[in-house]
Design a protein around this motif. Structure first.
Motif, mmCIF file in Angstrom:
data_model
loop_
_atom_site.group_PDB
_atom_site.id
_atom_site.type_symbol
_atom_site.label_atom_id
_atom_site.label_comp_id
_atom_site.label_asym_id
_atom_site.label_seq_id
_atom_site.Cartn_x
_atom_site.Cartn_y
_atom_site.Cartn_z
ATOM 1 N N TYR A 1 34.325 3.569 -49.734
ATOM 2 C CA TYR A 1 33.386 3.044 -48.532
ATOM 3 C C TYR A 1 32.770 3.986 -48.066
ATOM 4 C CZ TYR A 1 35.765 -1.547 -48.309
ATOM 5 O OH TYR A 1 36.198 -2.870 -48.678
ATOM 6 N N SER A 2 31.375 3.962 -47.674
ATOM 7 C CA SER A 2 30.557 4.589 -47.107
ATOM 8 C C SER A 2 29.886 3.978 -45.914
ATOM 9 C CB SER A 2 29.500 5.223 -48.052
ATOM 10 O OG SER A 2 28.354 5.864 -47.327
ATOM 11 N N TYR A 3 29.914 4.335 -44.747
ATOM 12 C CA TYR A 3 29.477 3.649 -43.454
ATOM 13 C C TYR A 3 29.855 2.234 -43.501
ATOM 14 C CZ TYR A 3 26.636 7.768 -42.570
ATOM 15 O OH TYR A 3 26.344 8.974 -42.015
ATOM 16 N N GLU A 4 31.187 2.124 -43.786
ATOM 17 C CA GLU A 4 32.048 0.901 -43.722
ATOM 18 C C GLU A 4 31.508 -0.042 -44.881
ATOM 19 O OE1 GLU A 4 31.791 -0.336 -39.671
ATOM 20 O OE2 GLU A 4 31.460 1.839 -39.162
ATOM 21 N N LYS A 5 30.815 0.143 -45.673
ATOM 22 C CA LYS A 5 30.322 -0.895 -46.742
ATOM 23 C C LYS A 5 30.820 -0.209 -48.141
ATOM 24 C CE LYS A 5 25.995 -2.131 -44.940
ATOM 25 N NZ LYS A 5 26.658 -3.287 -44.157
ATOM 26 N N LEU A 6 31.610 -1.086 -48.951
ATOM 27 C CA LEU A 6 31.961 -0.799 -50.346
ATOM 28 C C LEU A 6 30.757 -0.174 -51.222
ATOM 29 C CD1 LEU A 6 34.405 -0.837 -52.071
ATOM 30 C CD2 LEU A 6 33.798 -3.030 -52.961
ATOM 31 N N SER A 7 31.004 1.081 -51.453
ATOM 32 C CA SER A 7 30.062 1.601 -52.359
ATOM 33 C C SER A 7 30.590 1.856 -53.789
ATOM 34 C CB SER A 7 29.742 3.241 -51.905
ATOM 35 O OG SER A 7 29.183 3.733 -52.486
ATOM 36 N N ILE A 8 31.709 1.968 -54.125
ATOM 37 C CA ILE A 8 32.014 1.709 -55.370
ATOM 38 C C ILE A 8 33.270 1.172 -55.591
ATOM 39 C CG2 ILE A 8 33.506 3.517 -57.185
ATOM 40 C CD1 ILE A 8 30.215 4.017 -56.916
ATOM 41 N N ASN A 9 33.639 0.475 -56.625
ATOM 42 C CA ASN A 9 34.580 -0.174 -56.986
ATOM 43 C C ASN A 9 35.036 0.504 -58.648
ATOM 44 O OD1 ASN A 9 36.562 -2.004 -58.263
ATOM 45 N ND2 ASN A 9 36.071 -3.749 -57.140
ATOM 46 N N GLU A 10 35.914 0.993 -58.831
ATOM 47 C CA GLU A 10 36.073 1.493 -60.296
ATOM 48 C C GLU A 10 36.668 0.376 -61.076
ATOM 49 O OE1 GLU A 10 35.355 4.958 -61.529
ATOM 50 O OE2 GLU A 10 33.712 4.680 -59.912
ATOM 51 N N SER A 11 36.224 -0.575 -61.176
ATOM 52 C CA SER A 11 36.709 -1.648 -62.118
ATOM 53 C C SER A 11 38.319 -1.770 -61.926
ATOM 54 C CB SER A 11 36.626 -1.202 -63.725
ATOM 55 O OG SER A 11 35.074 -1.009 -63.760
#
Lengths: 118, 114
Positions: A49-59
């Motif tokens: 999470y970056s600045y409260e937003k999901l940035s990466i979901n590693e599958s």
């Protein structure tokens, strides 16, 4: 103060249970991470999470659901897990996801939650 | 495929000796390098970060980086039994996109014998 806290320390759950892992940091960091670590293996990144937003979901399988209620808190909701999901779940934070002259990308880990799925 | 290689050990040194831990990485674009210490059953603890070629010292720890050789090392002087742990080398490309992601080595188990 480079402290990231996690609760609970230990969790035992059945495959039909729903539980949540919690992580908190008060360092003013804007990036937070979930990692999974199996015995004698390095940590594996799950979510960022970056600045409260999901940035990466590693599958990651949908039985793991992250949530970032605010800049200091990160949750990981667990549902219908499998025994192979048993592991140490680590939360980490960094000043930002990037790096630069004045921004550190050092990641600091919490103590972890030892999860056992029966 | 970005790779970070470490000798898995175990590396055994006597108390008071210098422990030398080594790490090589495959991606020449790597910009950030970290050493974590992990005691058995505990979480990784950041002990050193290094970004420029050369040496960086912090107490008994010295990190050395050689980007031309794609090599980073950690020296522990005056090793103590309390230094016995697994040492994880981690590398990232730095900033931009997903370049902040850490690639970990498998870790080197260090044992310091009294």
């Amino acid at each position: 103060d480079t402290e990231v806290t996690q609760t609970p320390k230990h969790l035992v759950m059945g495959m039909t249970n729903k539980k949540s892992l919690k992580c908190e940091q008060h360092m003013g960091h804007r990036a937070m991470y979930w990692y999974k670590q199996k015995a004698k293996k390095p940590p594996e990144l799950m979510f960022v999470y970056s600045y409260e937003k999901l940035s990466i979901n590693e599958s990651v399988p949908s039985r793991f659901s992250p949530e970032c209620p605010n800049s200091s808190l990160l949750n990981l909701h667990l549902h219908a897990l499998q025994p192979e999901d048993s592991a140490l779940y680590l939360c980490a934070s960094s000043q930002d996801i990037g790096g630069g002259a004045t921004i550190s990308n050092e990641q600091f880990f919490g103590p972890g939650t030892r999860l056992t799925v029966l | 495929q970005k790779e970070v290689e470490q000798n898995s050990g175990p590396l055994s040194v006597p108390e008071g000796a210098i422990a030398s831990l080594n790490c090589t990485y495959s991606d020449r674009g790597s910009q950030s390098f970290f050493w974590y210490r992990q005691y058995s059953g505990k979480s990784p603890e950041l002990i050193m970060s290094i970004y420029s070629n050369g040496d960086k010292e912090d107490g008994r720890f010295t990190a050395q980086l050689n980007k031309a050789s794609q090599y980073v090392s950690l020296l522990i002087r005056d090793s103590q039994p309390s230094d016995s742990a697994t040492y994880l080398c981690a590398v990232s490309l730095g900033s931009g996109g997903s370049n902040y992601k850490l690639t970990f080595g498998k870790g080197t188990l260090l044992t310091v014998n009294p």
